[in-house]
Design a protein around this motif. Structure first.
Motif, short mmCIF file in Angstrom:
data_model
loop_
_atom_site.label_atom_id
_atom_site.label_comp_id
_atom_site.label_asym_id
_atom_site.label_seq_id
_atom_site.Cartn_x
_atom_site.Cartn_y
_atom_site.Cartn_z
N ALA A 5 0.82 -1.21 0.00
CA ALA A 5 0.00 0.00 0.00
C ALA A 5 0.86 1.26 0.00
O ALA A 5 1.75 1.40 0.83
CB ALA A 5 -0.91 0.00 1.23
N PRO A 6 0.62 2.18 -0.95
CA PRO A 6 1.39 3.44 -0.97
C PRO A 6 1.19 4.19 0.35
O PRO A 6 0.06 4.33 0.82
CB PRO A 6 0.75 4.21 -2.15
CG PRO A 6 0.12 3.15 -2.99
CD PRO A 6 -0.37 2.10 -2.03
N GLY A 7 2.26 4.64 0.95
CA GLY A 7 2.16 5.33 2.23
C GLY A 7 3.49 5.94 2.61
O GLY A 7 4.47 5.84 1.87
N ASP A 65 -8.59 0.74 -4.00
CA ASP A 65 -7.47 1.68 -4.14
C ASP A 65 -6.47 1.23 -5.19
O ASP A 65 -5.74 2.05 -5.76
CB ASP A 65 -6.75 1.84 -2.79
CG ASP A 65 -7.60 2.57 -1.76
OD1 ASP A 65 -8.57 3.23 -2.17
OD2 ASP A 65 -7.29 2.47 -0.56
N ALA A 66 -6.42 -0.07 -5.46
CA ALA A 66 -5.45 -0.61 -6.41
C ALA A 66 -5.66 -0.08 -7.82
O ALA A 66 -4.72 -0.01 -8.62
CB ALA A 66 -5.52 -2.14 -6.42
N LYS A 67 -6.89 0.32 -8.13
CA LYS A 67 -7.21 0.80 -9.47
C LYS A 67 -6.41 2.04 -9.85
O LYS A 67 -6.09 2.25 -11.02
CB LYS A 67 -8.71 1.10 -9.57
CG LYS A 67 -9.60 -0.13 -9.38
CD LYS A 67 -11.07 0.25 -9.46
CE LYS A 67 -11.95 -0.98 -9.27
NZ LYS A 67 -13.39 -0.63 -9.32
N SER A 81 -0.12 3.90 -7.44
CA SER A 81 1.12 4.08 -8.18
C SER A 81 2.25 4.34 -7.19
O SER A 81 2.01 4.78 -6.07
CB SER A 81 1.02 5.25 -9.17
OG SER A 81 0.80 6.46 -8.47
N VAL A 82 3.47 4.05 -7.61
CA VAL A 82 4.65 4.29 -6.79
C VAL A 82 5.36 5.50 -7.38
O VAL A 82 5.76 5.49 -8.54
CB VAL A 82 5.59 3.08 -6.79
CG1 VAL A 82 6.85 3.40 -5.99
CG2 VAL A 82 4.88 1.87 -6.20
N ASP A 83 5.52 6.55 -6.58
CA ASP A 83 6.13 7.78 -7.04
C ASP A 83 7.64 7.74 -6.80
O ASP A 83 8.09 7.73 -5.66
CB ASP A 83 5.50 8.97 -6.29
CG ASP A 83 5.98 10.31 -6.84
OD1 ASP A 83 6.81 10.31 -7.78
OD2 ASP A 83 5.53 11.35 -6.34
N LEU A 120 -1.48 -5.75 -6.15
CA LEU A 120 -2.19 -5.14 -5.03
C LEU A 120 -3.64 -5.62 -5.00
O LEU A 120 -4.20 -5.88 -3.93
CB LEU A 120 -2.14 -3.61 -5.16
CG LEU A 120 -2.49 -2.79 -3.92
CD1 LEU A 120 -1.59 -3.15 -2.75
CD2 LEU A 120 -2.38 -1.29 -4.22
N THR A 121 -4.26 -5.74 -6.17
CA THR A 121 -5.63 -6.24 -6.25
C THR A 121 -5.72 -7.67 -5.74
O THR A 121 -6.64 -8.03 -5.01
CB THR A 121 -6.14 -6.19 -7.70
OG1 THR A 121 -6.13 -4.83 -8.17
CG2 THR A 121 -7.57 -6.72 -7.80
N ALA A 122 -4.74 -8.49 -6.12
CA ALA A 122 -4.71 -9.89 -5.68
C ALA A 122 -4.61 -9.96 -4.15
O ALA A 122 -5.27 -10.79 -3.51
CB ALA A 122 -3.54 -10.61 -6.32
N CYS A 123 -3.80 -9.07 -3.58
CA CYS A 123 -3.66 -9.04 -2.12
C CYS A 123 -4.98 -8.64 -1.47
O CYS A 123 -5.35 -9.16 -0.41
CB CYS A 123 -2.56 -8.06 -1.72
SG CYS A 123 -0.89 -8.65 -2.04
#
Length: 207
Positions: free
Chosen positions: A22-24, A93-95, A98-100, A186-189
């Motif tokens: 999860a992006p954070g 949220d997976a939709k 993105s990783v910045d 991420l969707t799979a998770c």
């Protein structure tokens, strides 16, 4: 029936990977620190994150375990619902996830400290441990020390693997997963969390 070693190892890894993906702020800290310290920033940020989690684990085992030990059904219901909710949110949220990689290395600081601070200051961290984390942790403890350690090892292995992958990719100048692949993972998770949440509820209700 108490959980098995392999079961909790897999659950710990899969659930830990969902949180790590999860992006954070902790993911951003790993990226920023890599720009300053190289690929080793990933493992070091993971160490800081693990230190923050150790304090949370100790608190849960010495606090919640005493008060919730007699209310296993309550733990199952809260934990199962929380797993399903977090899974649904992760999938949604997976939709757009993105990783910045464009973050500046300014104020990256010590990677270990960054891992501690970004974890402890993240509301998601506290919510997760007081819902999903506490339920799974107490379930693991019910299986004995080895099962408990299997869950923790699986959980931290996911963090270490993901943040090392990120830091190695950033250090080499590119992220190792394309955006589409990242979102699929991420969707799979997210679906795993939903499925395991349902399983957790059903198995807990039959105790």
């Amino acid at each position: 029936m108490a959980p098995g070693i392999i079961e909790m190892l897999i659950v710990g890894f899969a659930v830990g990977l969902t949180g790590a993906l999860a992006p954070g702020p902790t993911l951003v800290a790993a990226i920023n620190s890599t720009l300053k310290s190289g690929w080793k920033a990933g493992p070091l940020v993971t160490l800081g994150h693990a230190i923050a989690e150790i304090f949370m684990i100790v608190f849960i085992l010495t606090g919640l375990y005493v008060f919730l030990g007699e209310y296993s059904l309550f733990v199952v219901i809260v934990g199962g619902i929380a797993l399903i909710v977090f899974g649904a949110l992760t999938t949604l949220d997976a939709k757009n996830a993105s990783v910045d990689l464009s973050k500046s290395p300014d104020n990256a600081g010590n990677p270990v400290v960054a891992g501690i601070v970004t974890s402890a200051s993240n509301p998601y961290f506290w919510i997760w441990w007081f819902t999903v984390g506490s339920a799974l942790l107490l379930t693991a403890v019910s299986g004995g020390v080895i099962v408990f350690l299997a869950f923790i090892i699986g959980h931290w292995a996911a963090d270490l693997g993901w943040f090392t992958l990120v830091s190695t990719g950033v250090h080499r100048g590119r992220f190792l997963l394309k955006q589409r692949e990242y979102r699929i993972l991420l969707t799979a998770c997210g679906f795993f969390l939903i499925g395991f949440g349902i399983y957790f509820l059903i198995s807990g209700m039959n105790l």
